[in-house]
Each structure stands twice: as C-alpha cells, then as structure tokens.
Design a protein around this motif. Structure first.
Motif, PDB file in Angstrom:
ATOM      1  N   ALA A  65       0.926  -1.211   0.020  1.00 50.25           N
ATOM      2  CA  ALA A  65      -0.035  -0.071   0.050  1.00 50.25           C
ATOM      3  C   ALA A  65       0.754   1.292  -0.023  1.00 50.25           C
ATOM      4  O   ALA A  65       0.393   2.367  -0.500  1.00 50.25           O
ATOM      5  N   GLU A  69       0.615   4.232  -2.626  1.00 46.83           N
ATOM      6  CA  GLU A  69       0.199   5.667  -2.003  1.00 46.83           C
ATOM      7  C   GLU A  69       1.289   6.644  -2.681  1.00 46.83           C
ATOM      8  O   GLU A  69       1.109   7.482  -2.727  1.00 46.83           O
ATOM      9  N   GLU A  95      -7.956   2.317  -2.849  1.00 47.72           N
ATOM     10  CA  GLU A  95      -7.067   3.266  -2.085  1.00 47.72           C
ATOM     11  C   GLU A  95      -7.484   2.949  -0.471  1.00 47.72           C
ATOM     12  O   GLU A  95      -6.513   2.724   0.627  1.00 47.72           O
ATOM     13  N   GLU A  96      -8.676   2.857  -0.296  1.00 50.41           N
ATOM     14  CA  GLU A  96      -9.027   2.536   1.119  1.00 50.41           C
ATOM     15  C   GLU A  96      -8.786   1.104   1.709  1.00 50.41           C
ATOM     16  O   GLU A  96      -8.378   0.895   2.635  1.00 50.41           O
ATOM     17  N   SER A  98      -6.437  -0.431   0.305  1.00 46.95           N
ATOM     18  CA  SER A  98      -4.634  -0.259   0.858  1.00 46.95           C
ATOM     19  C   SER A  98      -4.343   0.094   2.098  1.00 46.95           C
ATOM     20  O   SER A  98      -3.423  -0.075   2.734  1.00 46.95           O
ATOM     21  N   ARG A  99      -5.036   1.277   2.351  1.00 44.33           N
ATOM     22  CA  ARG A  99      -4.976   1.818   3.738  1.00 44.33           C
ATOM     23  C   ARG A  99      -5.082   0.808   4.866  1.00 44.33           C
ATOM     24  O   ARG A  99      -4.401   0.687   5.733  1.00 44.33           O
ATOM     25  N   ARG A 100      -6.324   0.330   4.868  1.00 40.04           N
ATOM     26  CA  ARG A 100      -6.613  -0.971   5.790  1.00 40.04           C
ATOM     27  C   ARG A 100      -5.531  -2.097   5.808  1.00 40.04           C
ATOM     28  O   ARG A 100      -5.146  -2.551   6.838  1.00 40.04           O
ATOM     29  N   ARG A 102      -2.643  -1.953   5.241  1.00 39.11           N
ATOM     30  CA  ARG A 102      -1.288  -1.398   5.800  1.00 39.11           C
ATOM     31  C   ARG A 102      -1.403  -1.172   7.390  1.00 39.11           C
ATOM     32  O   ARG A 102      -0.457  -1.725   7.813  1.00 39.11           O
ATOM     33  N   GLN A 103      -2.640  -0.929   7.611  1.00 40.34           N
ATOM     34  CA  GLN A 103      -2.737  -1.009   9.307  1.00 40.34           C
ATOM     35  C   GLN A 103      -2.697  -2.444   9.498  1.00 40.34           C
ATOM     36  O   GLN A 103      -2.023  -2.832  10.752  1.00 40.34           O
TER      37      GLN A 103
END
Length: 644
Positions: A65, A69, A95-96, A98-100, A102-103
């Motif tokens: 991710a 980004e 994108e959403e 990918s963000r989750r 990454r977390q």
C-alpha cells in the motif's frame, strides 16, 4: 506522434520514475525509526478495525500500500488502464483497501513490513518500465479509451436507459455485453410499446420479447398506412334483406348497429361476424303495434346498444347476449336526440324540451338519475367521454344555448348563449366542448359563422375558430388528435384547426352538396357528403387519396386503425317503386341505403377476395357458379385447344 517524439517521451518518463525512486528511498531511511515508534503507538487503535478487514484482497500486482500511495498519479492511471480499472470510484475503493491493509501489516509485524519494502522497489522498477512500454503501445493501437465500467445498480441503470429512443438503445447494445443486456431489457421495450399506443391493456409478462412485438406492430402499422393510401383491402356491405329503408347507423369498435323503417334493429360484430346475436328483439309494446313504428335513432358502445322508436319508446340491449331488452322506457312525444356514452353505461335522451339521463349501477341495474326541462327545444346532445365511474355529464344544444347537465346539480348549467345565433352542431371530448354557431342578420359582417370551444374544467371559452359564410354541419373533436379539431361546412369544405393557435391547418374542397360527416387522425381525413361521396385525404399534403360513391347522403363515417365504416342513409323513408302503381320496395335495393365496411388489414389481391368467375381457368368447361362455358364446341370434340 512521430517516432523521435515517442522515443524522447519514453526516455523522459523513465528518468522521472528513477528520480522519484531515489527520493523515496532517502525519505524512507530518515523516517524509518520514527515510523516504528508511531506504528507501535497506534497498534492498539488499529486492532479493532484490522479484525474487520482480515481476509480482504490486497492491491493487485503484489505491491504494498505504501508503494501505491507514493507512486506518481500518472503511473496509477496507467496501471488502472492496463488492469481494466478506469472508474474513479474503483480507485477510491482500492485506496481504502490499501490503507486498511497497511494497518493490518503494521499490527502483525513491523519488521516484516520493512523487509518487504526494501525488496519491493526492484520489482516495482521493472514493472513500471513495463507499464510505460505497454501504455505507449496501447496508445498507438487505439485512439479512444471507453470508460463504460462504472458499477451502478441494475435498477438505477434501467431508469437512465428509459429516456432513450429505439435507435439510441440499439447503439448502446453495441457497446458491451453488459450494456446489451440492459438495452434489451423487457421492461424498457414494454414501456416503449405502450407509449406508442400498442397493447395498452397488456402486462409485462404477456410477451416473451417486447422488442420483437414492437417491431411487428410497427411493420403492421406501416403496411396498414400503405393499404389506406392505395385502397388495398376487402370491402363488404352489411345488408338487411327485409326490403325496408335504413333509418340510422351507429358504430363503436367492432360493433355496428342499424335501425330500419320496419322497426327492426340489427347488430353486427365485425370482428367475429357472429350471426346468433345479430337480431335484437323489440319491446312488446312496439312489437305488437301495427304498423310497427320506425326506428328514429340508434346508439352503441362496447357493452350496450340502444334504439329509439317513433312512438317514444327506447330499448337497451346487451351487446354480449342480445335478445330481449335489458332496459325499456317510454316518453310522451318523439325522441329528437339520443346519445350513449362511448365508455360507460349512460344514456341521455331528449323529447322536445324534456331531457332524461339514465345510467346503470355497479350491479347492472338501470335507473333514471336525472330529469330536466329546458325552456327551449333540444336539437342535439352528447355525453362527455372519459368519465369512468364518475357521474355522467351531458352537453345539450337548445336553439341558441348550450347547457351542461350534471346529476349532482338541481338545474342544468348554462354554458353559452347568444340571442339570434343558433347552434348548428355539437361535439365533446373529455376536457372540451365544441359547437358551431350560426351568424344571422348584421352579425354576418362580423366574420361569418364560427366554432366556439369551451373548457369543461373552467366553463370558460378556450378558443374561437372559423370564418365561413356557410353553416357548420359536423364537428369531430372526440376522435381527433390532441389540440386539433376537424369540421365540415355547407360551403363544401372540410377544415382542420389547431386550437392552440386558433389557426387553420387544412382547408379542403370536398363535397359539392355540403359535408355531412367527418373524422380525422394524425395523418388522414375521411369525409362524407350529401351527394353520397366518401373521400379519404392526406392531411399534410392536402391531397385526395381516393373516393367511393353511393346513391344516398353519407350520414355516418367512423374509422380506426384498420377498418372504415360508412353509412349512406336515404332522406326519403317512404319512396315509391319503379312504376307509379308499384310500391313493393323489396325489388328496389337502391332505395334502402347501404352500410359499407372496409378492412385494410386484408389483402384484396389474395384469392379469397377475387370473384369466382375471375378465378376460372381455360382448362375448365364452365365458370364456377355462373354456368359460363369457356370452351368452344370444337374443343370439346377434339379435346385440344386451338394453337392461336
């Protein structure tokens, strides 16, 4: 683009990608220690959200991710084009995710994430170089990139497609398979079919393919219009063989009702030609009277047939059962006007100045709902169509006054009245009333005779058309196209007016003895005259397509999409025979009048509509039923035909 420009563009793009990668590596080295502390601090906060997203798919292509980004925007666009993702909505979803993701990776192990980030740039650099080459190659092959993969609910897409025409739906069906399924949806074509006036009473499930149904209906309509213009079809005469004179004719849909001087009433069903319900029995009072009274007026709609006799009796029959009358009443005096609602069981009659309105309830029982006495004699009347289950509304013309008769009101309401200007003709639609006014005396210099149109909603004048020296004899407002009015005049002309602008659309010189009946639709006009001529006109060009002639004046003209009914009714109901002492009319068909039924849905050139004598062959010795010998005597002897 040129070859040298393409090479320069490719090299500049690759250098930009390499410079961005170097900057990203330096930034990651300086911030790696701070990221570790921050990730450990936010570990507990991200725990709840990461459990929900556990098991979801990561970004395509095996890249992290962070890489997605940090990458340039044009690289993400290029990747989305090559992967088939062109919608901004899909990019936001990715994108959403990918963000989750990454977390989730930060929670499971920061060390594994850092190792993966050090190995990823090498694979990513090679992939970005491939993306540049593939993108430029695709741009060289195609000029336009279709953006048709927006994900919408099927119902929402169907609502968008319902505003398209047939041609536009055909173009959309060529875009993709998904659009073809949507453009050929049965609901869309069903709505389009009913919108054009076909199968108004049908349901969506009544046809397996409404697209094919609409195509067949359009082809049939095109064929019917061609048959109308070229007078191609079958013609039949509805004869009554008792030798009496025709008095009045009425028609509605496929029913034709006729009354004769013998007191007989006959009903035809032109759709089925069912003779079992053709003869309608009169009431016992009129049937036992000698001589039997003549039939003065007849009216018919889809469910009820009515007839008025010279002795003041009125009978009503059911069009389904026929036989005995279902309702009967008698008034003092002669019935001067009779009208039946075209779409509801309601009958209004007038004898002198007395008016009576009868209607049937939901159980089928007829009763008198209103009676009124006007100060003047009623010449013509009609019922307003389209009332449905509402109270019937009658329009009456008495000398120079027009009244509205509503059963809910105590007295008839005056709509129009001008002293010295009598009413000559009358007709009504579901929202308007039109009547011809005769100008007399000094008023003749005020523009001549006119037609006034009133609104039934406001009871106020809506339009005033016409400027003729002759009297208007017939008006057809009920069957005309919206905002159009067709009328006939004693000055031999048929006129069509546009009520929106109060202007003349067409003025046709038709009948030298005056126009007696007329009807029009969106493209043609059918008129009948006092000389017995029936004319069919093309409205836009104002040209006569064809005409038919009979002996007596045309008193009734009515047509639908495929059929035309005309009635030539004699003025003299008691003519003498061929000789001075011969009063037997059974031998003189020319005095009776005639009813002609034209069917333009059939081909008059087919074998079924050719006379038998015209189908005879020279190989046969005699004509079919005419006993005409077609072979010569020497042919019978030798058994061969002459060579010439």
């Amino acid at each position: 683009m040129a070859e040298n420009e393409l090479v320069a563009f490719r090299e500049r793009w690759k250098q930009e990608l390499k410079s961005i990668k170097v900057e990203r590596r330096l930034g990651r080295a300086s911030s790696s220690s701070q990221d570790k502390k921050r990730d450990l601090k936010n570990l507990n906060e991200a725990c709840s959200s990461s459990k929900v997203e556990e098991g979801k798919v990561s970004v395509s292509g095996g890249e992290t991710a962070a890489d997605t980004e940090d990458q340039p925007e044009y690289v993400s666009i290029a990747r989305s084009l090559l992967d088939g993702r062109t919608s901004p909505l899909l990019d936001r979803i990715q994108e959403e995710r990918s963000r989750r993701k990454r977390q989730y990776q930060n929670m499971t192990g920061v060390c594994s994430a850092s190792l993966q980030q050090e190995q990823q740039p090498q694979r990513k650099a090679r992939k970005e170089e491939e993306l540049v080459d593939l993108l430029i190659q695709d741009l060289n092959e195609v000029n336009d990139i279709p953006f048709f993969d927006v994900e919408l609910p099927y119902e929402l897409a169907l609502k968008i497609f319902q505003y398209l025409s047939c041609a536009e739906l055909g173009r959309c069906a060529q875009v993709s398979r998904a659009w073809r399924v949507l453009a050929e949806d049965g609901v869309l074509w069903f709505r389009m079919c009913t919108k054009e006036g076909y199968h108004q009473d049908a349901g969506v499930s009544d046809s397996p393919s409404w697209k094919s149904t609409l195509r067949d209906c359009r082809n049939s309509a095109k064929t019917l219009r061609s048959n109308w213009k070229n007078r191609v079809g079958s013609i039949s005469q509805l004869q009554f063989e008792l030798g009496k004179v025709l008095c009045d004719v009425s028609s509605c849909d496929n029913f034709v009702l006729a009354g004769y001087t013998s007191g007989d009433v006959r009903l035809w069903d032109t759709l089925h030609w069912d003779s079992s319900a053709s003869y309608l029995k009169a009431n016992s009072l009129s049937a036992n009277t000698e001589p039997r009274p003549h039939v003065s007026h007849v009216q018919v709609n889809g469910t009820v047939a009515a007839a008025a006799y010279e002795d003041g009796c009125v009978d009503l029959w059911s069009t389904e059962t026929g036989g005995e009358p279902i309702h009967h009443f008698q008034v003092s005096g002669r019935i001067q006007a009779l009208a039946l609602s075209p779409d509801s069981p309601a009958l209004v009659s007038a004898a002198g100045s007395d008016v009576r309105l009868d209607s049937a309830n939901d159980c089928g029982y007829w009763r008198t709902v209103c009676r009124a006495q006007l100060p003047k004699t009623v010449q013509s009347l009609t019922l307003v169509p389209g009332r449905g289950k509402q109270h019937p509304l009658a329009v009456l013309a008495a000398e120079n006054t027009v009244y509205l008769l509503d059963p809910r009101e105590e007295e008839p309401r005056m709509l129009h009245s001008v002293y010295g200007h009598p009413i000559t003709c009358l007709d009504a639609s579901d929202s308007q009333v039109a009547f011809g006014v005769k100008r007399t005396g000094w008023a003749m210099h005020d523009g001549g005779n006119k037609i006034h149109v009133y609104s039934l909603e406001s009871n106020k004048p809506a339009a005033c058309v016409g400027n003729s020296p002759g009297d208007f004899t017939c008006i057809n407002l009920r069957d005309s196209s919206p905002h159009l009015l067709v009328c006939g005049n004693k000055d031999r002309r048929v006129r069509v007016f546009d009520l929106r602008t109060s202007s003349s659309v067409a003025s046709l010189y038709a009948h030298h003895l005056g126009v007696t009946s007329v009807q029009a639709d969106d493209w043609k006009i059918v008129s009948g005259g006092g000389e017995g001529l029936v004319c069919v006109w093309e409205m836009r060009m104002g040209a006569k397509l064809w005409e038919m002639h009979n002996r007596h004046p045309v008193r009734h003209v009515r047509f639908n999409t495929s059929t035309l009914l005309t009635a030539n009714i004699p003025d003299d109901k008691s003519p003498r025979g061929a000789c001075i002492t011969d009063d037997d009319l059974t031998a003189h068909r020319r005095h009776r009048g005639v009813i002609c039924h034209y069917d333009f849905s059939e081909d008059a050139l087919s074998q079924d509509h050719i006379l038998p004598i015209c189908r005879s062959d020279y190989t046969e010795t005699s004509g079919y039923n005419y006993n005409i010998g077609l072979a010569m005597p020497y042919d019978r002897l030798s058994g061969s035909h002459p060579s010439h």
